[in-house]
Design an enzyme around this catalytic site. Sequence first.
Site, PDB file in Angstrom:
ATOM      1  N   GLU A   1      -1.704  -5.856  -5.694  1.00  0.00           N
ATOM      2  CA  GLU A   1      -2.928  -5.653  -6.478  1.00  0.00           C
ATOM      3  C   GLU A   1      -3.697  -6.945  -6.718  1.00  0.00           C
ATOM      4  OE1 GLU A   1      -4.170  -2.973  -6.559  1.00  0.00           O
ATOM      5  OE2 GLU A   1      -2.537  -1.507  -6.402  1.00  0.00           O
TER       6      GLU A   1
ATOM      7  N   HIS B   1     -11.787  -2.418  -1.711  1.00  0.00           N
ATOM      8  CA  HIS B   1     -10.447  -2.648  -2.270  1.00  0.00           C
ATOM      9  C   HIS B   1      -9.425  -1.706  -1.623  1.00  0.00           C
ATOM     10  CE1 HIS B   1      -7.617  -3.702  -5.598  1.00  0.00           C
ATOM     11  NE2 HIS B   1      -7.170  -2.474  -5.360  1.00  0.00           N
ATOM     12  N   GLU B   2      -9.726  -0.426  -1.615  1.00  0.00           N
ATOM     13  CA  GLU B   2      -8.747   0.534  -1.071  1.00  0.00           C
ATOM     14  C   GLU B   2      -8.576   0.311   0.435  1.00  0.00           C
ATOM     15  OE1 GLU B   2      -7.190   1.796  -3.402  1.00  0.00           O
ATOM     16  OE2 GLU B   2      -8.710   1.581  -4.971  1.00  0.00           O
TER      17      GLU B   2
ATOM     18  N   GLY C   1      -9.506   5.059 -10.545  1.00  0.00           N
ATOM     19  CA  GLY C   1     -10.660   4.900  -9.659  1.00  0.00           C
ATOM     20  C   GLY C   1     -10.438   5.491  -8.286  1.00  0.00           C
ATOM     21  N   ALA C   2      -9.354   5.075  -7.640  1.00  0.00           N
ATOM     22  CA  ALA C   2      -9.130   5.505  -6.265  1.00  0.00           C
ATOM     23  C   ALA C   2      -7.710   5.138  -5.864  1.00  0.00           C
ATOM     24  CB  ALA C   2     -10.119   4.802  -5.332  1.00  0.00           C
ATOM     25  N   MET C   3      -7.298   5.628  -4.682  1.00  0.00           N
ATOM     26  CA  MET C   3      -5.919   5.406  -4.240  1.00  0.00           C
ATOM     27  C   MET C   3      -5.878   5.179  -2.737  1.00  0.00           C
ATOM     28  SD  MET C   3      -2.755   5.133  -4.987  1.00  0.00           S
ATOM     29  CE  MET C   3      -1.576   4.750  -3.701  1.00  0.00           C
ATOM     30  N   GLU C   4      -5.106   4.159  -2.348  1.00  0.00           N
ATOM     31  CA  GLU C   4      -5.125   3.654  -0.973  1.00  0.00           C
ATOM     32  C   GLU C   4      -4.169   4.359  -0.012  1.00  0.00           C
ATOM     33  OE1 GLU C   4      -3.860   1.892  -3.698  1.00  0.00           O
ATOM     34  OE2 GLU C   4      -2.078   0.775  -3.112  1.00  0.00           O
TER      35      GLU C   4
ATOM     36  N   HIS D   1      -6.314  -2.628   1.102  1.00  0.00           N
ATOM     37  CA  HIS D   1      -4.895  -2.337   0.865  1.00  0.00           C
ATOM     38  C   HIS D   1      -4.174  -1.961   2.162  1.00  0.00           C
ATOM     39  CE1 HIS D   1      -3.814  -2.685  -3.301  1.00  0.00           C
ATOM     40  NE2 HIS D   1      -4.656  -1.782  -3.758  1.00  0.00           N
TER      41      HIS D   1
HETATM   42  N1  B3K Z   1      -3.006   1.541  -6.297  1.00  0.00           N
HETATM   43  C1  B3K Z   1      -3.875   2.418  -7.040  1.00  0.00           C
HETATM   44  C2  B3K Z   1      -3.514   2.518  -8.484  1.00  0.00           C
HETATM   45  C3  B3K Z   1      -2.408   3.456  -8.770  1.00  0.00           C
HETATM   46  C4  B3K Z   1      -2.240   3.635 -10.262  1.00  0.00           C
HETATM   47  C5  B3K Z   1      -1.044   4.449 -10.606  1.00  0.00           C
HETATM   48  N2  B3K Z   1      -0.964   4.699 -12.032  1.00  0.00           N
HETATM   49  C6  B3K Z   1      -5.304   2.032  -6.896  1.00  0.00           C
HETATM   50  C7  B3K Z   1      -5.563   0.631  -6.547  1.00  0.00           C
HETATM   51  O1  B3K Z   1      -5.212  -0.296  -7.228  1.00  0.00           O
HETATM   52  O2  B3K Z   1      -6.105   0.401  -5.505  1.00  0.00           O
HETATM   53 ZN    ZN Z   2      -5.343  -1.718  -5.704  1.00  0.00          ZN
END
Ligand code: B3K
Ligand code: ZN
Length: 856
Positions: free
Chosen positions: A317, A294-295, A258-261, A298
């Site tokens: 998470e 969510h991101e 979905g996305a990355m923080e 984080h």
């Molecule tokens: N922290 C990332 C997920 C990374 C997945 C790596 N395979 C997104 C999230 O949970 O916000």
């Molecule tokens: Zn996350």
Amino acid sequence: MTAPEPRTVYLADYRPFSHLIDRVELTFRLAPQATRVAARLHLRPNPDCRGHHVLRLDGEDLRLISARIDGHAVDVTPDDTGLTIPAALLPDAPFVLETEVEIAPEGNTALEGLYMSRGMYCTQCEAEGFRKITFYPDRPDVMARFHVRIESDLPVLLSNGNPVAHGPGWAEWDDPWPKPAYLFALVAGDLVAHRDSFTTASGRKVDLAIWVRPGDLDRCAYAMDSLIRSMRWDEQVYGREYDLDVFNIVAVDDFNMGAMENKGLNIFNSKLVLASPETATDDDYARIEAVIAHEYFHNWTGNRITCRDWFQLCLKEGLTVYRDQQFSGDMRSHAVKRIEDVLALRARQFREDQGPLAHPVRPESFIEINNFYTATVYEKGAEIIGMLKTLVGDDGYRKSLDLYFDRHDGEAATIEDWLKVFEDATGRDLAQFKRWYSEAGTPRLSVSDDWQDGTYTLTFTQTNPPTPGQPEKAPKVLPIAVGLLNPNGDEVVPTTVLEMTETTQSFRFEGLAAKPVPSILRGFSTPVVLDRASSPAERAFLLAHDTDPFNRWEAGRALAKDMLSAMVTDGAPPAADWLEALARLAFDDTLDPAFRALALRLPSEDDMAQTLHAAGHVPDPDAIHAARRAAGDALAARLAPRLPGLIAALTDAGPFHADAAAAGRRALRGAALHLITRTDGGAAARAAFAAAGNMTETTAALSALLDIGQGEAELAAFETKWRHDRLVMDKWFMLQTLLAAPDRTAATVERLTRHPDFDWKNPNRFRAVIGALSANHAGFHHASGAGYRLLADWLLTLDPKNPQTAARMSTAFETWPRYDGIRQALVRVELDRILSTPGLSRDLTEMAGRMLAAGG
Ligand code: B3K
Ligand code: ZN
């Protein structure tokens, strides 16, 4: 190069890293086939690690050009997984290690490390992607300050932190906050920005930008609005402010999740950024709001305080999911949000917990960490936070979180640190509660009651079923929220939390005038399967009267499940009391339309398979499919006379609003349209499709038609209109797969995979078709085995290119031990075929192996 032997990593083996890194300077000279990465690491021996150590750096698929220590060339040769610098070459004092490597982002189809997506460079480093960029200790407990220089002709060059300088063909970024390498990010492309700003509570002005391709600029407003609301909410509710001068979000078309923080530079799958009423559904809007939040959240829970090692993943998470759920509840409706979250928890996490892939929220070993970004770590992890909050109360929770941020800011922490904060802030002993982190499996809770002389007694028994590697378990702490109602519907005992700690325990309520009706597990206060045989009359009573909205919905759900189970196992007809209860609820205008829409939704076929299996039956996918359709038909017939009126009353004129109230009205209208389509040959849905003013209405009408085997003309019109739009076309692919009749599912998928726009290397498109195949329960589990075969074929096609997504999609097979011997044998053939494929990735090897082990 030969593939490295899969190695198991154990939590118990944790050791701190030999060195500390004060500063990292990276220079990227970008080129699709040959990008140069020069790294200067300012290292010093870690005083916590006595003795003179070698320096072991992770590195994969890197061509080493040069290495120097304090300016002197060193002669070292990398192996398949990294670079070892012998102790004899290392100063016992601070020193600088310089390396230069070459990588090929264009050929990186795994979408991990530095890769290219339609002409733009981007990165994904969590969990272990940074080692594909340069030699580095790629582990979350090594936190360092990063300075990045990017050289490229592309106009937009972004990295973490604050921009410090730029000129023609280059830009430099500096991140003042120490971070682990998994939060590193770089983007370079021909992008444009949707801009805004946010001033923090202490007066820092933050420039906000969402970077997209030029044609997508008019679809960023909702994501930006969600970001600003998230920033304000985290200040108000958690006292957390943002800490850089800029916050950038980039939308990327090819993304594994979905996305990355990444710190200050969140990278998003474009489907979770871009939205307009014409192209996005209400569900898309809600997901965008939740994932942006969510991101962003984080930044404190994940980035400022990160994880000591990947076994602690739920620390960031679970907590961040819990925070985004709270946020969405505050923005929308807590009742509706809780029902949706529990639906998702049961559909994904209970399913995982009850099958061969069950694992603790904090696992103790892994082969490939990417396989542990699971519903258990995320969603059960969030449930644990919710239970903690219930146990310590709102004030205790706030005090504990304040202490967590004070005590651990800038650190890489553990679950022990997290629980200690709650113990210190509230004085509570959490030793038994900790089992929630270490034991897999969904507890089952049974209840009996007793009524004598004004005293009502509830007796609960918990069982904790065995899971792979964990045959026996001790009782857990279960916070059970209970309320009692009088037979006239008044609440006599308001919500009370019973704290269960033993295997069997009784709780007494005294001084009652009449035998009450219990409302148990209000708000789904603990993630268990509740076994309580109850009469249809009592369920209908709670559906009509419970003051707890979750349990009100749950009563209707239980009524539907009891009925469907009886239809499947005994051939019973659709139940009259269920039909009457839903008829009352559907047209009750005092109730929130979103709630009514949820109550009208039948349990999914997979949910029924899970429920029947848990009750000791072997689920028959065809019988479940037939029963669910028969129930839907009966409901449609019962409600039909009043549906046109309901649809008309819910038809909104005027401009589109994305808010929860408007979305709820559209959801109920969609549910009504779906039902009426079962009775009118598709007339209403065809008209609704023609008149649709937004994508929510379009997909509602199209799904209703596909569900009765129609919609050919509408599919063609949709394709003509949206052929140019990847995100919208994903819906076109997905709906056809999801709603294909069981006999035609495999053939439909085969046809769609031959479509010129079926780009299987794009994860969204792969998920839209192959992911949807396994979500079509009766089609996937067709007795011919065609669904299983097709999935295995595609997993084997994808695996060499993108093992992470292939491994994730393989979880479609996780339920195989539920089904009959013939289906089990068919799945086993496919899992065997996958496992015996030469060159299979570590990711898919681990998943197929774990699933197969369940067969004994
Ligand atoms: N922290 C990332 C997920 C990374 C997945 C790596 N395979 C997104 C999230 O949970 O916000
Ligand atoms: Zn996350």
